[in-house]
Design an enzyme around this catalytic site. Sequence first.
Site, short mmCIF file in Angstrom:
data_model
loop_
_atom_site.label_atom_id
_atom_site.label_comp_id
_atom_site.label_asym_id
_atom_site.label_seq_id
_atom_site.Cartn_x
_atom_site.Cartn_y
_atom_site.Cartn_z
N GLY A 82 0.84 -1.19 0.00
CA GLY A 82 0.00 0.00 0.00
C GLY A 82 0.87 1.25 0.00
O GLY A 82 2.00 1.22 0.50
N GLN B 222 3.37 9.96 0.66
CA GLN B 222 4.65 9.26 0.84
C GLN B 222 5.62 9.52 -0.31
O GLN B 222 6.81 9.26 -0.18
CB GLN B 222 4.42 7.75 1.00
N CYS C 180 5.82 -0.18 7.16
CA CYS C 180 5.51 0.99 6.34
C CYS C 180 6.72 1.34 5.49
O CYS C 180 7.84 1.35 6.00
CB CYS C 180 5.15 2.16 7.26
N LEU C 181 6.49 1.66 4.23
CA LEU C 181 7.61 2.01 3.34
C LEU C 181 8.29 3.30 3.80
O LEU C 181 9.44 3.55 3.44
CB LEU C 181 7.12 2.16 1.90
N HIS D 245 -4.41 1.97 7.69
CA HIS D 245 -3.02 2.42 7.76
C HIS D 245 -2.78 3.53 6.73
O HIS D 245 -2.22 4.58 7.05
CB HIS D 245 -2.09 1.22 7.51
N GLU D 246 -3.22 3.29 5.50
CA GLU D 246 -2.99 4.27 4.43
C GLU D 246 -3.80 5.55 4.66
O GLU D 246 -3.32 6.65 4.40
CB GLU D 246 -3.33 3.68 3.05
N HIS E 19 -2.14 7.98 6.83
CA HIS E 19 -1.14 8.82 6.15
C HIS E 19 -1.79 10.11 5.64
O HIS E 19 -1.17 11.17 5.65
CB HIS E 19 -0.54 8.08 4.95
#
Length: 172
Positions: free
Chosen positions: A46, A51, A94-95, A136-137, A140
């Site tokens: 995701g 990001q 997370c990236l 989660h996304e 962000h």
Amino acid sequence: MAIRPILTVPNPILKQVSKPVDAVTDETRKLMDDMLETMYAAPGIGLAAVQIGEPLNVIVMDLAKEGEEPQPKYFVNPEILESVEETLPYQEGCLSVPDIYEEIDRPERVQITYLDYNGECVTEWAEGLYAVCIQHEMDHLKGVVFIDYLSRLKRERAVKKVIKAEKFRATA
Ligand code: ZN
């Protein structure tokens, strides 16, 4: 399509609150294409637009398992309409916080509404990993990263680790 650099903590852009998209245009689709390619290359499941430094309410996701056909999903202006009380603990990563994994509790089912790649409105229930990932996304988009749920000590330790790893990557 282009692979874009992924911002990591403690980059202040990740704290920004993203803005709604007026309409799903070719420009939005180009952003989503870039995001998907960036996510696949990372690799991740995701990615939120912020990001890659674009604070817009846009998310891409692909929860296909290894060996399965890709199942890209696109979310523009997603909203949570309803969530159940039962929570599901899940080891999240997370990236933007590479190599850090921590268990986070979130509602195990959420009803979401969003515009898809073609600008069509979709309303559906997400459960399991899908529910974890979309929440989660969507965090962000509010400037929240999953480590914000941890104790201050754990969070600071995670950020330090990321900074150190980034420095190593830059000089390696
Ligand atoms: Zn993330």
